[in-house]
Design an enzyme around this catalytic site. Sequence first.
Site, short mmCIF file in Angstrom:
data_model
loop_
_atom_site.label_atom_id
_atom_site.label_comp_id
_atom_site.label_asym_id
_atom_site.label_seq_id
_atom_site.Cartn_x
_atom_site.Cartn_y
_atom_site.Cartn_z
N GLU A 120 0.82 -1.21 0.00
CA GLU A 120 0.00 0.00 0.00
C GLU A 120 0.85 1.26 0.00
O GLU A 120 1.86 1.34 0.72
CB GLU A 120 -0.85 0.05 1.27
CG GLU A 120 -1.92 -0.97 1.31
CD GLU A 120 -2.78 -0.80 2.55
OE1 GLU A 120 -3.15 -1.82 3.13
OE2 GLU A 120 -3.04 0.36 2.94
N CYS A 165 -2.97 -3.39 14.98
CA CYS A 165 -2.57 -3.06 13.60
C CYS A 165 -2.97 -4.16 12.62
O CYS A 165 -2.79 -5.34 12.89
CB CYS A 165 -1.05 -2.87 13.58
SG CYS A 165 -0.38 -2.70 11.93
N SER A 246 9.12 6.07 10.59
CA SER A 246 8.50 5.68 11.84
C SER A 246 8.90 4.26 12.20
O SER A 246 8.83 3.36 11.37
CB SER A 246 6.97 5.78 11.68
OG SER A 246 6.33 5.25 12.82
N SER A 269 6.74 4.91 17.43
CA SER A 269 5.39 4.53 17.85
C SER A 269 5.44 4.12 19.31
O SER A 269 5.74 2.97 19.62
CB SER A 269 4.88 3.37 16.98
OG SER A 269 4.82 3.80 15.65
N LEU A 270 5.16 5.06 20.18
CA LEU A 270 5.25 4.79 21.62
C LEU A 270 3.96 4.12 22.09
O LEU A 270 3.99 3.04 22.67
CB LEU A 270 5.52 6.11 22.36
CG LEU A 270 5.77 5.98 23.85
CD1 LEU A 270 7.01 5.15 24.14
CD2 LEU A 270 5.91 7.38 24.48
N ASN A 271 2.86 4.79 21.87
CA ASN A 271 1.52 4.20 22.06
C ASN A 271 1.13 3.84 23.49
O ASN A 271 0.03 3.34 23.71
CB ASN A 271 1.34 2.95 21.18
CG ASN A 271 1.40 3.29 19.70
OD1 ASN A 271 1.18 4.43 19.32
ND2 ASN A 271 1.71 2.32 18.86
N ASN A 347 -7.89 3.58 14.13
CA ASN A 347 -8.78 3.31 13.01
C ASN A 347 -9.32 1.89 13.14
O ASN A 347 -8.56 0.94 13.07
CB ASN A 347 -7.95 3.45 11.73
CG ASN A 347 -8.81 3.86 10.57
OD1 ASN A 347 -10.03 3.83 10.65
ND2 ASN A 347 -8.17 4.25 9.49
N CYS A 390 -3.17 1.55 8.31
CA CYS A 390 -2.04 0.76 7.84
C CYS A 390 -2.43 -0.70 7.58
O CYS A 390 -2.85 -1.41 8.49
CB CYS A 390 -1.00 0.88 8.94
SG CYS A 390 0.28 -0.30 9.00
N1 SAH Z 1 6.03 -0.11 11.60
C1 SAH Z 1 6.23 1.27 11.80
C2 SAH Z 1 5.65 2.14 10.70
C3 SAH Z 1 4.33 1.71 10.14
S1 SAH Z 1 2.95 1.80 11.26
C4 SAH Z 1 5.69 1.69 13.16
O1 SAH Z 1 4.99 0.91 13.79
O2 SAH Z 1 6.01 2.79 13.57
C5 SAH Z 1 2.65 3.57 11.27
C6 SAH Z 1 1.81 4.04 12.43
O3 SAH Z 1 0.47 3.56 12.30
C7 SAH Z 1 2.31 3.58 13.78
O4 SAH Z 1 2.45 4.68 14.65
C8 SAH Z 1 1.21 2.66 14.27
O5 SAH Z 1 1.14 2.70 15.68
C9 SAH Z 1 -0.02 3.22 13.58
N2 SAH Z 1 -1.17 2.30 13.42
C10 SAH Z 1 -1.13 0.99 13.16
N3 SAH Z 1 -2.40 0.49 13.08
C11 SAH Z 1 -3.24 1.53 13.29
C12 SAH Z 1 -4.66 1.67 13.34
N4 SAH Z 1 -5.48 0.64 13.16
N5 SAH Z 1 -5.17 2.90 13.56
C13 SAH Z 1 -4.36 3.96 13.74
N6 SAH Z 1 -3.01 3.90 13.70
C14 SAH Z 1 -2.45 2.69 13.50
FE1 SF4 Z 2 3.43 -2.63 14.55
FE2 SF4 Z 2 4.07 -0.86 12.62
FE3 SF4 Z 2 4.34 -3.50 12.19
FE4 SF4 Z 2 1.90 -2.46 12.37
S1 SF4 Z 2 3.40 -2.00 10.80
S2 SF4 Z 2 2.65 -4.36 13.35
S3 SF4 Z 2 2.21 -0.83 13.91
S4 SF4 Z 2 5.45 -2.28 13.69
#
Ligand code: SAH
Ligand code: SF4
Length: 401
Positions: A120, A165, A246, A269-271, A347, A390
Amino acid sequence: MMFLMRLTAAGNLVQFDLAEPAQQLGVGPSRALFGMSLDELNTIALDLGEPAYRGQQIFDALYRQRADSLDAITTLPLSFRAALEAAGYSIAAPRIAQSFQSKDGTERYLVELADGRTVETVWMPEGDGTEEWGEDEEQSASKPYRRATICVSSQVGCAVRCQFCFTARMGLERHLTAGEIAGQVTAVLNRHDVEIGSARGQGNPDRINLVFMGMGEPFHNYDNFMDAFRLLVDGVGIPASRMTVSTSGIVPGIEAFAREPLRPRLAISLNAPNDDIRERIMPITRKWPIAELVKALKAVSLSPRERLTFEYVLLAKVNDQMQHAEELVSLIKGSGLRAKVNLIVWNPGPELDFAMPSPDTVAAFQAALRAAEIPAYIRRPRGLDIFAACGQLKRTVESSD
Ligand code: SAH
Ligand code: SF4
């Protein structure tokens, strides 16, 4: 077909083209010129009996002019183009296979790779993944150039098992090559006829930001990702300061990143405000707890106006309460890191057992950070009607095929 009918009936998704199948994408990746470095191209030129500067001409044609066929590289003599073809070389850049357009202007693509797999890529006009809404309110409509952000994938799937995710559900299928990462960008730039720098025109070139926040964990594919970054800076001409990568917090990756002479901006991505919560939603925390993450981040030297970005996906009741905001303030203040926070409204989608936070909760969380003088921005989900999270589009398309 079911997929098309169901979604168009909903009235908010328009699938507007299908490109050629994979077998027409030229020869396999081993002879794909797109993705090669200047050194590699120079070597090919020399091997075929041409002066090394022909390598630079191919480099410019691939990345700066974004030529889509050998025939289009008119700077090369016909005989050399024929020799390249005879040796099995072709440009073989990734191509947009399917496009989905959202009401808010966001466009989402499935980009097809030489092996037929797809990833994507997203085009977000105006909306800006690095500067955030509210931080730069100027309207580009009144300007002679366009602003847009392209969101780029780094892997097919992902091995990090973040519970919220969609991409995580796929597992890791494979890493992308440098050409497949940079090629997503050139495919989208071509689609929108974007001018970068002065190579394709004078005056006011378009302002394009890149965020490496699509599918995959860039720091699990570190070398290819950094090679792609360099092609995008040196070849395509996008400034490093307009790119943000990221990571979910791969500590050895952050340590290598800190040693790079030229690098994009960094988002993490701290979260979660503590290891307990983070471990539940991001099991990778067991390997690298927050304290180790912070230690690695301290080694990344920031330019004078630069800040790290902490991404924080808000999940109702899990990490969105006032006590979590307060804990996050202490964590950031205590770390001494110069950071801002991007609050991302989760999302929702099938199979994932979380809930979206209410708008009031999101606003209160932001206010708590700002009251402590931590810059905090709300990232509104873009293109919600086209499955903007994502990995969501790919999974939706595949599960309906
Ligand atoms: N793998 C990397 C970059 C891709 S994910 C990472 O995790 O940083 C990019 C961002 O999308 C991350 O901050 C992740 O926490 C967020 N993300 C993943 N799934 C999501 C969802 N369903 N809704 C909102 N943000 C999401
Ligand atoms: Fe976690 Fe980023 Fe991989 Fe999704 S894409 S599983 S948010 S590391």
